[in-house]
Design a protein around this motif. Structure first.
Motif: not given
Length: 335
Positions: A291-320
Motif C-alpha cells: 500500500x502507499x506509505x501513508x495508508x497502513x502497513x506495507x505488506x508482502x508475502x516475503x518475510x524480511x523486514x529487518x536491521x532497524x536503525x532507530x534514532x531520536x528526532x526533534x519531535x519523535x523517532x525515526x527508524x530505517x
C-alpha cells in the motif's frame, strides 16, 4: 506514523541501513547494496532528503569492496562521520571512515579507522551512544566462523567525538554453556542514574543484556533477557526512563525476520511492552503487493523486514529498515 521508501526495487539486494538527522531536520541514510551480501560489487550507498523526497543514491565507499554495515554519526560540530566494514569474510572485516563537512553532500576519501588489526572495530550496526560527559560508546562485535563459530560483543570508546577509538574487553559470556555461537551487534542506552545498558543479538533465542556503571569501561556478564530474538539486528534509544526498541519479536536461531515492531519500556529496559507494528506479512504470494506509505502497513508475502536503525528526532523517532532486501524504508514515529 509516516513511511516512505528511501530507495526501492534495487538491482540485486540492499541491506543494513543507518540514519542520521541533520541540523535542518532532514535526514541522511546509508546502506550497502550489491548482487548479494558479500558480493564483489557491494558498495556503501547514501541518499539525503525528507518527506518522501530523496536525492539519487551515491556511492561513498570508493572502490573498496565488499562493503557492509554502514553507521552514521553526527558530531557536536555538525560534521558527519560514516563508518563501514570492508572484507570478503566477516572475520576479516576492517572498519573504514569517511567524513562530510557539508551535511552529507560531499564526502572525504575513505581511511582506515584504526591501524592494523582485523575484526569489527568501531560501531558495527547502530549509531554510537553519547554520554552526558561527551564520551561515545559504540556497540561492536567480532565473529569467528569455523567448525565451532564464536561470536563476542564488546564496546569501543571514543573521547574525541568519533575520530579515534579504544577497545574494551569482550562482554563476559560463558561460551561453554551458551547456546550457539554467542552474541553480536549490541545496542546501548543510558539510564538517568548514569548506568549504561546493552542488549545484544544472540543465537540463544533471546536478546542478551549487560550493564556498565563506569561509562563503558567494564561490563557485567551477559545474561538472557526476556526479549525474544531471532538472531537479527535490533536498535534502541532512550529518553529518560522511556526506552524504545525496534526488533523482530520472534524467537529462535535464524528465525523469521517478520514482523518488525517497536516495543517500549518505562523502567529503563527492565520490562517491555509492544507499542507499534512497522511491518507484518499477509502471506500474499504477490511480491509487489504493498500500500502507499501513508495508508497502513506495507505488506508482502516475503518475510524480511529487518536491521532497524532507530534514532531520536526533534519531535519523535525515526527508524530505517530493510524492506525485503529490495528497498530501504524510513518511518517517522510520534510517541
Amino acid at each position: 506514523m509516516r513511511r516512505d521508501f528511501v530507495v526501492r526495487d534495487v538491482p540485486g539486494q540492499c541491506h543494513g541501513s543507518t540514519v542520521c538527522v541533520r541540523g535542518d531536520g532532514s535526514f541522511v541514510v546509508a546502506w550497502f547494496a550489491g548482487d548479494h551480501e558479500g558480493a564483489a560489487n557491494s558498495r556503501i550507498h547514501l541518499a539525503t532528503g525528507a518527506g518522501g523526497q530523496w536525492s539519487d543514491p551515491v556511492v561513498v565507499s570508493g572502490d573498496l569492496a565488499p562493503c557492509w554495515n554502514p553507521v552514521l554519526h553526527r558530531r557536536v560540530d555538525g560534521d558527519l562521520l560514516l563508518y563501514f566494514k570492508v572484507g570478503a569474510t566477516i572475520g576479516a572485516w576492517r572498519t573504514w571512515l569517511v567524513h562530510s563537512g557539508d551535511g552529507g553532500r560531499t564526502w572525504s576519501a575513505p581511511r582506515p579507522l584504526v591501524d592494523g588489526g582485523e575484526g569489527g572495530r568501531g560501531p558495527v550496526r547502530v549509531p554510537p551512544l553519547r554520554l552526558s560527559s561527551g564520551r561515545l560508546l559504540a556497540g561492536a562485535s567480532t565473529e569467528t566462523w569455523s567448525e565451532r563459530p564464536r561470536w563476542d560483543a564488546f564496546v569501543d570508546i571514543s573521547d574525541d567525538d568519533g575520530l579515534t577509538w579504544r577497545r574494551t574487553p569482550d562482554v563476559p559470556l560463558d561460551h561453554d554453556t551458551f547456546p550457539g555461537a554467542g552474541i553480536i551487534q549490541p545496542t546501548l542506552w543510558a539510564t538517568p542514574d548514569g548506568t549504561v545498558r546493552l542488549l545484544a543479538r544472540s543465537t540463544s533465542g533471546r536478546l542478551v543484556a549487560s550493564t556498565s556503571t563506569d561509562e563503558g569501561e567494564t561490563w557485567s556478564p551477559g545474561a538472557p533477557s526476556a526479549v525474544p530474538n531471532n538472531n537479527s539486528g535490533v536498535s534502541a534509544c532512550a529518553d529518560g526512563r522511556t526506552v524504545h526498541l525496534a526488533h523482530n519479536p520472534t524467537t529462535g536461531d535464524w528465525a523469521s525476520r517478520a514482523p518488525l515492531v517497536v516495543s517500549v519500556s518505562t523502567d529503563d529496559g527492565d520490562t517491555w511492552q509492544p507499542w507499534l507494528t512497522l511491518e507484518e506479512s499477509t502471506g500474499a504470494a504477490d511480491r509487489e503487493d504493498y500500500r502507499p506509505a501513508d495508508s497502513g502497513v506495507l505488506t508482502t508475502g516475503v518475510n524480511e523486514f529487518s536491521y532497524p536503525c532507530l534514532v531520536r528526532t526533534p519531535d519523535g523517532l525515526a527508524v530505517t529498515y530493510t524492506w525485503q532486501r529490495r528497498g530501504i524504508v524510513l518511518a517517522l514515529l510520534h510517541p
